[in-house]
Design a protein around this motif. Sequence first.
Motif, PDB file in Angstrom:
ATOM      1  N   PRO A   1       0.285  -1.522  -0.354  1.00  0.00           N
ATOM      2  CA  PRO A   1      -0.123   0.009   0.127  1.00  0.00           C
ATOM      3  C   PRO A   1       1.106   0.899  -0.158  1.00  0.00           C
ATOM      4  CG  PRO A   1      -0.568  -1.566   1.529  1.00  0.00           C
ATOM      5  CD  PRO A   1       0.592  -2.016   1.077  1.00  0.00           C
ATOM      6  N   GLU A   2       0.897   2.104  -0.665  1.00  0.00           N
ATOM      7  CA  GLU A   2       1.164   3.441  -0.848  1.00  0.00           C
ATOM      8  C   GLU A   2       2.655   4.073  -1.303  1.00  0.00           C
ATOM      9  OE1 GLU A   2       0.073   5.811   2.207  1.00  0.00           O
ATOM     10  OE2 GLU A   2      -1.709   4.985   2.580  1.00  0.00           O
ATOM     11  N   GLU A   3       2.810   2.040  -2.134  1.00  0.00           N
ATOM     12  CA  GLU A   3       4.100   2.205  -2.586  1.00  0.00           C
ATOM     13  C   GLU A   3       3.600   1.775  -4.244  1.00  0.00           C
ATOM     14  OE1 GLU A   3       7.100   0.175  -1.011  1.00  0.00           O
ATOM     15  OE2 GLU A   3       6.633   1.164   0.897  1.00  0.00           O
ATOM     16  N   GLU A   4       4.387   1.603  -5.267  1.00  0.00           N
ATOM     17  CA  GLU A   4       3.952   1.738  -6.322  1.00  0.00           C
ATOM     18  C   GLU A   4       4.281   0.129  -6.523  1.00  0.00           C
ATOM     19  OE1 GLU A   4       6.265   2.854 -10.565  1.00  0.00           O
ATOM     20  OE2 GLU A   4       6.685   4.504  -8.797  1.00  0.00           O
ATOM     21  N   ASP A   5       3.482  -0.473  -7.463  1.00  0.00           N
ATOM     22  CA  ASP A   5       3.543  -1.836  -7.894  1.00  0.00           C
ATOM     23  C   ASP A   5       4.660  -2.631  -8.428  1.00  0.00           C
ATOM     24  OD1 ASP A   5       1.581  -1.638  -6.889  1.00  0.00           O
ATOM     25  OD2 ASP A   5       0.363  -2.650  -9.177  1.00  0.00           O
ATOM     26  N   ILE A   6       5.636  -3.137  -7.915  1.00  0.00           N
ATOM     27  CA  ILE A   6       6.785  -3.974  -8.796  1.00  0.00           C
ATOM     28  C   ILE A   6       6.687  -5.604  -9.116  1.00  0.00           C
ATOM     29  CG2 ILE A   6       8.334  -5.265  -7.942  1.00  0.00           C
ATOM     30  CD1 ILE A   6       9.131  -3.187  -5.594  1.00  0.00           C
ATOM     31  N   VAL A   7       6.885  -5.458 -10.552  1.00  0.00           N
ATOM     32  CA  VAL A   7       6.171  -6.805 -11.210  1.00  0.00           C
ATOM     33  C   VAL A   7       8.412  -7.047 -11.454  1.00  0.00           C
ATOM     34  CG1 VAL A   7       5.925  -7.714 -13.467  1.00  0.00           C
ATOM     35  CG2 VAL A   7       4.596  -6.069 -12.605  1.00  0.00           C
ATOM     36  N   LEU A   8       7.942  -8.608 -11.594  1.00  0.00           N
ATOM     37  CA  LEU A   8       9.525  -9.153 -11.504  1.00  0.00           C
ATOM     38  C   LEU A   8       9.532 -10.744 -12.151  1.00  0.00           C
ATOM     39  CD1 LEU A   8      12.158  -8.616  -8.615  1.00  0.00           C
ATOM     40  CD2 LEU A   8      12.596  -8.105 -10.494  1.00  0.00           C
ATOM     41  N   ILE A   9       9.990 -10.534 -13.128  1.00  0.00           N
ATOM     42  CA  ILE A   9      10.055 -11.597 -14.090  1.00  0.00           C
ATOM     43  C   ILE A   9      11.418 -12.720 -14.153  1.00  0.00           C
ATOM     44  CG2 ILE A   9      10.348 -12.634 -16.481  1.00  0.00           C
ATOM     45  CD1 ILE A   9       8.489  -9.530 -16.489  1.00  0.00           C
ATOM     46  N   ASN A  10      11.512 -13.553 -13.250  1.00  0.00           N
ATOM     47  CA  ASN A  10      13.023 -14.577 -13.028  1.00  0.00           C
ATOM     48  C   ASN A  10      13.303 -13.947 -12.218  1.00  0.00           C
ATOM     49  OD1 ASN A  10      11.915 -16.480 -15.363  1.00  0.00           O
ATOM     50  ND2 ASN A  10      13.512 -14.737 -17.296  1.00  0.00           N
ATOM     51  N   PRO A  11      12.792 -13.666 -10.906  1.00  0.00           N
ATOM     52  CA  PRO A  11      13.137 -13.464 -10.318  1.00  0.00           C
ATOM     53  C   PRO A  11      14.981 -14.010  -8.882  1.00  0.00           C
ATOM     54  CG  PRO A  11      11.574 -13.393  -9.127  1.00  0.00           C
ATOM     55  CD  PRO A  11      11.478 -14.077 -11.350  1.00  0.00           C
ATOM     56  N   GLN A  12      15.800 -12.963  -8.194  1.00  0.00           N
ATOM     57  CA  GLN A  12      16.499 -14.227  -8.062  1.00  0.00           C
ATOM     58  C   GLN A  12      16.974 -13.043  -6.315  1.00  0.00           C
ATOM     59  OE1 GLN A  12      19.550 -14.850 -10.868  1.00  0.00           O
ATOM     60  NE2 GLN A  12      20.587 -16.175  -9.438  1.00  0.00           N
ATOM     61  N   ILE A  13      17.365 -13.635  -5.289  1.00  0.00           N
ATOM     62  CA  ILE A  13      17.786 -12.841  -4.003  1.00  0.00           C
ATOM     63  C   ILE A  13      19.401 -13.274  -4.123  1.00  0.00           C
ATOM     64  CG2 ILE A  13      17.786 -12.977  -1.944  1.00  0.00           C
ATOM     65  CD1 ILE A  13      14.628 -12.234  -1.717  1.00  0.00           C
ATOM     66  N   VAL A  14      20.062 -12.021  -4.570  1.00  0.00           N
ATOM     67  CA  VAL A  14      21.582 -11.606  -4.795  1.00  0.00           C
ATOM     68  C   VAL A  14      22.263 -11.725  -3.599  1.00  0.00           C
ATOM     69  CG1 VAL A  14      21.600 -11.677  -7.480  1.00  0.00           C
ATOM     70  CG2 VAL A  14      21.708  -9.395  -5.299  1.00  0.00           C
ATOM     71  N   ARG A  15      21.359 -10.985  -2.468  1.00  0.00           N
ATOM     72  CA  ARG A  15      21.865 -11.000  -1.552  1.00  0.00           C
ATOM     73  C   ARG A  15      21.176 -10.463  -0.277  1.00  0.00           C
ATOM     74  NH1 ARG A  15      23.267  -6.477   1.465  1.00  0.00           N
ATOM     75  NH2 ARG A  15      25.146  -6.967   2.998  1.00  0.00           N
ATOM     76  N   ARG A  16      21.324 -11.354   0.891  1.00  0.00           N
ATOM     77  CA  ARG A  16      20.639 -11.426   2.525  1.00  0.00           C
ATOM     78  C   ARG A  16      21.185 -10.620   3.451  1.00  0.00           C
ATOM     79  NH1 ARG A  16      18.432 -16.279   0.380  1.00  0.00           N
ATOM     80  NH2 ARG A  16      16.028 -15.921   0.207  1.00  0.00           N
ATOM     81  N   SER A  17      20.681  -9.419   4.367  1.00  0.00           N
ATOM     82  CA  SER A  17      21.473  -9.984   5.438  1.00  0.00           C
ATOM     83  C   SER A  17      20.500  -9.806   6.682  1.00  0.00           C
ATOM     84  CB  SER A  17      22.827  -8.732   4.931  1.00  0.00           C
ATOM     85  OG  SER A  17      21.569  -8.072   5.057  1.00  0.00           O
TER      86      SER A  17
END
Length: 161
Positions: free
Chosen positions: A64-80
Motif C-alpha cells: 500500500p502507498e508504494e509503486e507496484d513491482i513486477v519481477l520476472i525471473n527474480p533472484q535474491i542476490v544478497r541477504r543480511s
Amino acid sequence: MAILPIRTLPEPVLRQKSKRISNIDSAVRRLIENMRETMYAARGVGLAAPQVGTPLRLIVIGIPEEEDIVLINPQIVRRSGERLVDEGCLSVPGYVGQIKRAESVTAKGRDQNGKEIRIKADELLAQALEHEIDHLNGILYIDHLESTDNLRKIAPEEIEF
Ligand code: NI
C-alpha cells in the motif's frame, strides 16, 4: 482483465519449481495484469504466478502507498540480518505463522518491459520478495516454521502474500 482463482494447499502447482520466462510475450503481459487484479481483489501484498496455477517465474508485489513491482525471473542476490516476522499466505488461508526472515535483501530480475532491475529492500518489501521468490521454488512460509506452536489463526487486518 480477470480475477483468477487462487490455488491453495494441497494443490501440487504450489510445490512445483516454476520455469524461467524466456520471452515476455502478450500472454505473459496478460498474466501480469490478471495477477495484479487478483492480488488487489484478495487484498494481498504480493502474488506469485504458481498461486494462480501458472508455474512461471513471475511475481507481483503491491505494498500500500508504494509503486507496484513486477519481477520476472527474480533472484535474491544478497541477504543480511535476521528478524522474526508474522507471515500469512493467500495459498494457506486462515493462518499466520511466526518465522525468521532476512532484515534486508537485494533482488534482481526483469520488469515487464524486459529491463533488468535490482531492488534493495528491507522491512515489508524484503519479506514480500523472499516470500514470493520462495513460491517459485515450491516453498511455503510454513516450511520455515520451527514449530507448529508458531502458527495461529489469522486476524482480519493481517497481511497475506
Ligand atoms: Ni504466499
